[in-house]
Design a protein around this motif. Structure first.
Motif, PDB file in Angstrom:
ATOM      1  N   TYR A  52      38.625  49.892  23.473  1.00  0.00           N
ATOM      2  CA  TYR A  52      38.343  50.937  24.067  1.00  0.00           C
ATOM      3  C   TYR A  52      38.247  50.736  25.665  1.00  0.00           C
ATOM      4  O   TYR A  52      38.625  51.346  26.458  1.00  0.00           O
TER       5      TYR A  52
ATOM      6  N   ARG B  34      29.207  56.947  23.874  1.00  0.00           N
ATOM      7  CA  ARG B  34      30.355  58.043  23.195  1.00  0.00           C
ATOM      8  C   ARG B  34      29.892  59.407  23.609  1.00  0.00           C
ATOM      9  O   ARG B  34      30.760  60.369  23.782  1.00  0.00           O
TER      10      ARG B  34
ATOM     11  N   ARG C 132      35.948  46.496  20.850  1.00  0.00           N
ATOM     12  CA  ARG C 132      35.649  46.668  22.444  1.00  0.00           C
ATOM     13  C   ARG C 132      36.816  46.499  23.135  1.00  0.00           C
ATOM     14  O   ARG C 132      37.044  47.167  24.268  1.00  0.00           O
TER      15      ARG C 132
ATOM     16  N   SER D 133      31.382  52.665  26.902  1.00  0.00           N
ATOM     17  CA  SER D 133      31.337  52.359  25.344  1.00  0.00           C
ATOM     18  C   SER D 133      31.848  50.842  24.829  1.00  0.00           C
ATOM     19  O   SER D 133      31.466  50.289  23.810  1.00  0.00           O
ATOM     20  N   SER D 134      32.645  50.409  25.521  1.00  0.00           N
ATOM     21  CA  SER D 134      33.251  48.951  25.412  1.00  0.00           C
ATOM     22  C   SER D 134      32.602  47.988  25.387  1.00  0.00           C
ATOM     23  O   SER D 134      32.614  47.119  24.948  1.00  0.00           O
TER      24      SER D 134
ATOM     25  N   THR E  62      40.799  57.908  22.720  1.00  0.00           N
ATOM     26  CA  THR E  62      39.157  57.958  22.902  1.00  0.00           C
ATOM     27  C   THR E  62      38.525  58.457  21.623  1.00  0.00           C
ATOM     28  O   THR E  62      37.485  58.143  21.162  1.00  0.00           O
TER      29      THR E  62
ATOM     30  N   THR F  84      34.110  55.736  28.626  1.00  0.00           N
ATOM     31  CA  THR F  84      35.038  55.123  27.599  1.00  0.00           C
ATOM     32  C   THR F  84      34.653  53.650  27.968  1.00  0.00           C
ATOM     33  O   THR F  84      34.682  52.721  26.974  1.00  0.00           O
TER      34      THR F  84
END
Length: 405
Positions: A177, A115, A174, A102-103, A26, A99
């Motif tokens: 992540y 993040r 994407r 984030s994607s 990550t 995480t």
């Protein structure tokens, strides 16, 4: 923990190290996917200037680093009385959620927020998991225990980061992540199944952990790590454009360069753990000297394929050699608050991440080229060496004063 068989002990250590693998993914996969993220999240800036867009996208790395800096001491203080296994499990849940967020975040700004959130448990995980690993290995193995957990992070750079980088380049960042979030879930299950319960220290308290921050040496060692490690991140953050724009290799070579970085980090981590437990002062000072030499080498020779791969290995090895030493050093100067000391070390290293990425992006944006961050890294490593020498000199002065009294 004494009742564990050898097989059970190593299963627990591997589970804790797997957390390091997931954290490595990550944290470091963004370095290889930075141009892809810039192209997807900042299309207008990308159309005007690829260099400016990549420099702006570097804030994705900076946001993660700032999340570590903010989260590590805060979580260490608030969780002082929490059993360490329970703490590790809670941190892994937060990793997975951040995480995955984030994607799926639709804008650059929301990606930055995600993040930051994903980074909050980073420092506390290495602190708590490192102390659990040290307990599993027995007394006198603080640096080696930390190096086992950190070893997961370095090993992830050998195979995991290159593989996830390749996946991100072909299927989209994407997707990369999303896969990393799944790795965090698998780690949680492994820790739940293999790691024995371990109570917090009997005298642990938020106040005791926070008192460690009153020690000048804690801050001096933290600044040493922040400045000295920034040189590594100034190089590593922009390795993708160095590979394609300076060395002239294809985008497909980036995962291979990252793998060589990972090999160097893995070698440096385990050597650093062994040397730090033998002679902490020599390991620290020699480590910083090695960083200076390797970063100069990278700046001079990375324009050639051989120089790029050799420089990546040497830079990774010398920088991560310092990791266990600085971790043990912070625990030494704050013995009554080990979790805070370990967490502060991670905050410092990720402040280095933020500083290195930001300064590297600044010199690139000023038009000095993609190798300019390496020269910035040389200056930062030299500063780290000077600060480390000052810290140990203060130790000797304090010891002489106590002897005189």
């Amino acid at each position: 923990m004494d009742q564990l068989t050898g097989r059970q002990r190593w299963a627990a250590l591997i589970a804790l190290s797997l957390g390091g693998v997931a954290i490595g993914l990550t944290e470091f996969v963004a370095m290889g996917l930075l141009p892809d993220m810039a192209r997807a999240l900042l299309p207008e800036a990308w159309a005007l200037s690829h260099e400016d867009a990549v420099a702006q996208a570097g804030w994705v790395i900076t946001a993660y680093a700032l999340g570590v800096v903010a989260g590590a001491p805060l979580i260490a203080a608030l969780s002082a009385r929490m059993p360490r296994k329970r703490l590790v499990l809670g941190l892994l849940v937060l990793f997975a959620v951040g995480t995955f967020a984030s994607s799926i975040a639709p804008t650059f700004e929301l990606v930055l927020v995600s993040r930051f959130v994903a980074a909050l448990p980073h420092g506390a995980y290495f602190g708590a998991a490192g102390l659990l690993a040290a307990g599993l290995m027995g007394p006198g193995n603080e640096a080696r225990g930390y190096s086992i957990v950190l070893g997961g992070l370095t090993l992830s750079n050998v195979a995991g980061v290159p593989l996830i980088t390749h996946l991100g380049q072909s299927a989209g960042w994407r997707v990369a992540y999303s896969v990393i979030a799944v790795v965090f879930v698998l780690t949680l299950l492994a820790v739940l199944a293999t790691v024995p319960d371990a109570p917090a220290k009997k005298d642990a308290s938020p106040a005791a952990e926070l008192r460690a921050l009153r020690r000048p040496q804690v801050w001096l060692v933290a600044v040493t790590a922040a400045v000295g490690f920034a040189g590594f991140f100034a190089v590593n953050t922009y390795i993708a454009p160095v590979t394609t724009e300076v060395t002239g290799l294809s985008e497909g070579a980036v995962p291979w360069v990252l793998a060589v970085f990972g090999l160097g980090m893995t070698a440096g981590n385990f050597l650093g753990g062994a040397f730090a437990d033998r002679n902490l002062r020599v390991a620290t000072l020699a480590g910083f000297a090695g960083v200076i030499v390797s970063t100069v080498f990278f700046a001079l020779f990375a324009a050639t394929p051989v120089g790029l791969f050799a420089g990546a290995f040497l830079t990774g090895a010398t920088c991560i050699f310092l990791g266990p030493a600085l971790q043990a050093r912070l625990i030494t100067v704050a013995p009554e608050a080990q979790l805070m000391g370990a967490a502060v070390n991670q905050s410092a290293m990720n402040l280095a991440n933020s500083l290195g990425a930001a300064l590297g992006g600044l010199v690139i944006a000023r038009g000095y080229g993609y190798l300019a961050p390496a020269w910035t890294g040389v200056a930062l490593a030299a500063g780290g060496l000077a600060l480390a020498g000052t810290s140990f000199a203060l130790d000797r002065r304090s010891e002489k004063s106590m002897t005189t009294v």
